[in-house]
Write an enzyme that holds these catalytic residues in place. Sequence first.
Site, PDB file in Angstrom:
ATOM      1  N   CYS A  87       0.749  -1.249   0.007  1.00  0.00           N
ATOM      2  CA  CYS A  87       0.065   0.123   0.090  1.00  0.00           C
ATOM      3  C   CYS A  87       0.745   1.224   0.067  1.00  0.00           C
ATOM      4  O   CYS A  87       0.631   2.173  -0.703  1.00  0.00           O
ATOM      5  CB  CYS A  87      -0.812  -0.003   1.218  1.00  0.00           C
ATOM      6  N   HIS A 123      -1.904   1.454   6.801  1.00  0.00           N
ATOM      7  CA  HIS A 123      -2.426   1.679   5.278  1.00  0.00           C
ATOM      8  C   HIS A 123      -2.221   2.951   5.153  1.00  0.00           C
ATOM      9  O   HIS A 123      -2.434   4.006   5.728  1.00  0.00           O
ATOM     10  CB  HIS A 123      -3.854   1.000   5.390  1.00  0.00           C
ATOM     11  N   ASP A 138      -7.400   4.783  -3.768  1.00  0.00           N
ATOM     12  CA  ASP A 138      -6.647   4.115  -3.274  1.00  0.00           C
ATOM     13  C   ASP A 138      -6.399   2.985  -4.334  1.00  0.00           C
ATOM     14  O   ASP A 138      -7.327   2.217  -4.891  1.00  0.00           O
ATOM     15  CB  ASP A 138      -7.467   3.277  -2.052  1.00  0.00           C
TER      16      ASP A 138
END
Length: 304
Positions: A87, A123, A138
Site C-alpha cells: 500500500c 495503510h 486507493d
Amino acid sequence: MEYTQEQVKTYLSHIGFAARKCKPLTPKTVHAADGLNYLTALQICHLASIPFESLSLHYSQDRMISLDEEVLFDKMVGSGTGRGGYCMEQNLLFGIMLRSSGFEVISTGARVMGPAGYQGWDHQVSLVCMNDGVYLVDVGFGSSGPTRPIKLTHGNVVKWGATEAQSRLLFEDPPNPAFQGLWVMEHRNSPTEEWSPKYRFGMTEFTAQDFGVMNYATSSRRTCIFTYMVIASKMIFDETVGDIVGAMTLSGPTVKKRIQKNSEVVVECATEEERVRALKEHFGITLSSKEQAGIKGTVTELKV
C-alpha cells in the site's frame, strides 16, 4: 515532491493509459468533471497494470521496503520487470503522479480491520480535492480495495469494476463533537451480501516521516501478514467492457482467479520454481536469480 513530465509520460505508457482516450487536463478542468474522468481512468489503468505484492520482503537479500520516490519509480515503472508493491509504495507513487499532473492531493493513514478489530496506522490512502468535494483514491489495498474514486459522502456506494461487487463510505461520528470523526471504507462481493468494513481513515495529512514509521513496522513486525506470507494480487481488465472484471491472487503457494463471482484455484505451487513461474505467467512479474536466491532458507520458501 513531483515527478518530471518525462517520468509521467513513461508511467502513462506503462499503464496503457492512452487507450482510455481521456481529454487532456488543463488548470480549469483538472478539478472538474473531465478531471474526475481522468482520475478514474488513471486508477483503473494503474490497478490493471501494477500488481499489489509483498515480494521484496521475501525475494531479496535485505528484505526491506524503500519509500524513496525514485526507487519506487524504478521498481514499478522503469525496471521492466512487472514489479509492484504494497500500500505505501503504491499510493505514494500514485499520489506523486497525481500531483505531477495537477491534482490537489493529500496522503493520510488508515487503520485496517483485522480479526481483533481495527489495527494501528498500517495503510496509506490518497484524498483528492475536486470542485464538488473530496474523493478517496486507493490503488494499494489489493483485490477488495476500491477500483474508482469515492466521494466522501456518507453512504456513497460505487461499483467494483464491471461486477456486482461494491465499495462504499460511511462516516463515523466521534464520541465527542470536539473530536475528529472517521470515514470507513466497506466492501461486499454482491448486493445480497453484508457489508464488510476494510479500513477507516481521517482527514489529517500524514508526512513522509509518519509513513516511514508505518512502513518500518509493517515490513518488520513478525505478526504482520506481509512478513510471513508471500502475497500478490493483480486486477483482471476486460478490453471488451473496458473495466476490471476480477483479480488474480497469490497467497503462499496458491494462485486463484476470480472473474465476477466465480473463483477457481489456478495452480498449487509445490516448489519455488513453480511459484516463480506462476508469478511470471499470471502476474507478469519477473524475478532475477539474485532475488530468487533471497528466499532460500527462510520460513516462506517452498520446499518439496
